[in-house]
Design a protein around this motif. Sequence first.
Motif, mmCIF file in Angstrom:
data_model
loop_
_atom_site.group_PDB
_atom_site.id
_atom_site.type_symbol
_atom_site.label_atom_id
_atom_site.label_comp_id
_atom_site.label_asym_id
_atom_site.label_seq_id
_atom_site.Cartn_x
_atom_site.Cartn_y
_atom_site.Cartn_z
ATOM 1 N N ALA A 8 0.760 -1.299 0.025
ATOM 2 C CA ALA A 8 0.046 0.185 0.012
ATOM 3 C C ALA A 8 0.863 1.192 0.070
ATOM 4 O O ALA A 8 0.373 2.289 -0.505
ATOM 5 C CB ALA A 8 -0.852 -0.041 1.347
ATOM 6 N N GLU A 9 2.035 1.173 0.555
ATOM 7 C CA GLU A 9 3.047 2.282 0.624
ATOM 8 C C GLU A 9 3.668 2.732 -0.883
ATOM 9 O O GLU A 9 4.312 3.733 -0.859
ATOM 10 C CB GLU A 9 3.936 2.438 1.751
ATOM 11 C CG GLU A 9 3.215 2.349 3.183
ATOM 12 C CD GLU A 9 2.702 3.710 3.153
ATOM 13 O OE1 GLU A 9 3.090 4.642 3.217
ATOM 14 O OE2 GLU A 9 1.465 3.590 4.087
ATOM 15 N N TYR A 10 3.873 1.616 -1.688
ATOM 16 C CA TYR A 10 4.806 1.648 -2.809
ATOM 17 C C TYR A 10 4.331 2.778 -3.614
ATOM 18 O O TYR A 10 5.279 3.505 -4.060
ATOM 19 C CB TYR A 10 4.828 0.363 -3.507
ATOM 20 C CG TYR A 10 5.929 -0.495 -2.909
ATOM 21 C CD1 TYR A 10 7.334 0.062 -2.701
ATOM 22 C CD2 TYR A 10 5.815 -1.892 -2.552
ATOM 23 C CE1 TYR A 10 8.446 -0.915 -2.290
ATOM 24 C CE2 TYR A 10 6.835 -2.606 -2.048
ATOM 25 C CZ TYR A 10 8.107 -2.245 -1.775
ATOM 26 O OH TYR A 10 9.185 -2.850 -1.312
ATOM 27 N N PRO A 11 3.021 3.017 -3.959
ATOM 28 C CA PRO A 11 2.813 4.148 -4.838
ATOM 29 C C PRO A 11 3.383 5.426 -4.294
ATOM 30 O O PRO A 11 3.849 6.288 -5.087
ATOM 31 C CB PRO A 11 1.229 4.246 -4.831
ATOM 32 C CG PRO A 11 0.901 2.681 -4.701
ATOM 33 C CD PRO A 11 2.067 2.199 -3.634
ATOM 34 N N ARG A 12 3.099 5.794 -2.889
ATOM 35 C CA ARG A 12 3.598 6.869 -2.475
ATOM 36 C C ARG A 12 5.260 6.964 -2.522
ATOM 37 O O ARG A 12 5.797 8.219 -2.845
ATOM 38 C CB ARG A 12 3.257 7.052 -0.834
ATOM 39 C CG ARG A 12 3.642 8.506 -0.358
ATOM 40 C CD ARG A 12 3.001 8.638 1.023
ATOM 41 N NE ARG A 12 3.433 7.398 1.886
ATOM 42 C CZ ARG A 12 4.721 7.527 2.437
ATOM 43 N NH1 ARG A 12 5.543 8.422 2.376
ATOM 44 N NH2 ARG A 12 4.926 6.537 3.282
ATOM 45 N N ILE A 13 5.942 5.855 -2.276
ATOM 46 C CA ILE A 13 7.214 5.884 -2.277
ATOM 47 C C ILE A 13 7.619 6.000 -3.718
ATOM 48 O O ILE A 13 8.614 6.840 -3.755
ATOM 49 C CB ILE A 13 7.754 4.559 -1.525
ATOM 50 C CG1 ILE A 13 7.578 4.324 -0.189
ATOM 51 C CG2 ILE A 13 9.395 4.263 -1.985
ATOM 52 C CD1 ILE A 13 7.809 2.986 0.362
ATOM 53 N N VAL A 14 7.301 5.601 -4.694
ATOM 54 C CA VAL A 14 7.770 5.704 -5.996
ATOM 55 C C VAL A 14 7.318 7.247 -6.498
ATOM 56 O O VAL A 14 8.041 7.790 -7.114
ATOM 57 C CB VAL A 14 6.845 4.842 -7.002
ATOM 58 C CG1 VAL A 14 6.913 5.158 -8.571
ATOM 59 C CG2 VAL A 14 7.295 3.460 -6.864
ATOM 60 N N ASP B 131 -0.737 6.728 -9.594
ATOM 61 C CA ASP B 131 -1.733 7.896 -9.920
ATOM 62 C C ASP B 131 -1.124 8.573 -11.472
ATOM 63 O O ASP B 131 -0.041 8.384 -11.625
ATOM 64 C CB ASP B 131 -2.099 8.728 -8.725
ATOM 65 C CG ASP B 131 -0.634 9.675 -8.250
ATOM 66 O OD1 ASP B 131 0.309 9.868 -9.420
ATOM 67 O OD2 ASP B 131 -0.562 10.078 -7.387
ATOM 68 N N GLN B 132 -2.219 9.492 -11.868
ATOM 69 C CA GLN B 132 -1.675 9.972 -13.085
ATOM 70 C C GLN B 132 -0.573 11.036 -12.921
ATOM 71 O O GLN B 132 0.316 11.051 -13.913
ATOM 72 C CB GLN B 132 -3.044 11.040 -13.536
ATOM 73 C CG GLN B 132 -2.897 11.458 -14.884
ATOM 74 C CD GLN B 132 -4.172 12.228 -15.348
ATOM 75 O OE1 GLN B 132 -4.990 12.318 -14.433
ATOM 76 N NE2 GLN B 132 -4.278 12.899 -16.534
ATOM 77 N N GLU B 133 -0.424 11.789 -12.027
ATOM 78 C CA GLU B 133 0.759 12.763 -11.909
ATOM 79 C C GLU B 133 1.953 11.638 -11.628
ATOM 80 O O GLU B 133 3.140 12.057 -12.329
ATOM 81 C CB GLU B 133 0.438 13.264 -10.377
ATOM 82 C CG GLU B 133 1.816 14.473 -10.262
ATOM 83 C CD GLU B 133 1.548 15.357 -9.072
ATOM 84 O OE1 GLU B 133 2.471 15.933 -8.600
ATOM 85 O OE2 GLU B 133 0.476 15.279 -8.337
ATOM 86 N N THR B 134 2.113 10.774 -11.082
ATOM 87 C CA THR B 134 3.443 9.815 -10.957
ATOM 88 C C THR B 134 3.571 9.222 -12.360
ATOM 89 O O THR B 134 4.844 9.437 -12.612
ATOM 90 C CB THR B 134 3.028 8.634 -9.935
ATOM 91 O OG1 THR B 134 2.804 9.325 -8.443
ATOM 92 C CG2 THR B 134 4.420 7.849 -9.832
ATOM 93 N N ASN B 135 2.562 8.915 -13.178
ATOM 94 C CA ASN B 135 3.062 8.367 -14.457
ATOM 95 C C ASN B 135 3.523 9.462 -15.303
ATOM 96 O O ASN B 135 4.311 9.262 -16.070
ATOM 97 C CB ASN B 135 1.464 7.917 -14.920
ATOM 98 C CG ASN B 135 1.309 6.373 -14.555
ATOM 99 O OD1 ASN B 135 2.073 5.560 -14.445
ATOM 100 N ND2 ASN B 135 0.006 6.067 -14.018
ATOM 101 N N ALA B 136 2.891 10.603 -15.275
ATOM 102 C CA ALA B 136 3.473 11.937 -15.836
ATOM 103 C C ALA B 136 5.078 12.114 -15.558
ATOM 104 O O ALA B 136 5.743 12.351 -16.422
ATOM 105 C CB ALA B 136 2.506 13.117 -15.735
ATOM 106 N N ASP B 137 5.207 11.986 -14.291
ATOM 107 C CA ASP B 137 6.579 12.203 -13.849
ATOM 108 C C ASP B 137 7.318 11.266 -14.391
ATOM 109 O O ASP B 137 8.461 11.593 -14.901
ATOM 110 C CB ASP B 137 6.715 12.275 -12.125
ATOM 111 C CG ASP B 137 6.037 13.504 -11.588
ATOM 112 O OD1 ASP B 137 5.683 14.543 -12.533
ATOM 113 O OD2 ASP B 137 5.787 13.408 -10.470
ATOM 114 N N LEU B 138 6.968 10.176 -14.443
ATOM 115 C CA LEU B 138 7.958 8.854 -14.769
ATOM 116 C C LEU B 138 8.013 9.128 -16.337
ATOM 117 O O LEU B 138 9.242 9.067 -16.939
ATOM 118 C CB LEU B 138 7.284 7.492 -14.675
ATOM 119 C CG LEU B 138 7.783 6.256 -15.257
ATOM 120 C CD1 LEU B 138 9.488 6.172 -14.591
ATOM 121 C CD2 LEU B 138 7.180 5.230 -14.970
#
Length: 97
Positions: A36-42, A84-91
């Motif tokens: 559950a924490e991995y999305p935030r860590i990424v 989430d969308q923002e994380t995918n955009a950052d990647l």
Amino acid sequence: RGQPEGALDIFDREQLLPLGSDRASAVEEAGDEIWAEYPRIVADYLRVLLHAAGHNAVSSYALQERVRQLQSFLAARCNRLVLDQETNADLARLALC
């Protein structure tokens, strides 16, 4: 905010993201609370990488290697890890660096 090298050192030292192959099995055995924490860590890791890239705090090669390792980590776990969308955009932004 101003020390991307220090933040990357913490990620590496604390092994917040087990990007190396020697820790891959530990991730698969992690409990649901860890998953559950991995999305935030990424997301945090990507923000640090973007900050480092924007301030030329790491070499281009080192940045590309970190992004490649993260992409491999995410690809191997795409059925279990949703970003989430923002994380995918950052990647995506980092992949273009």
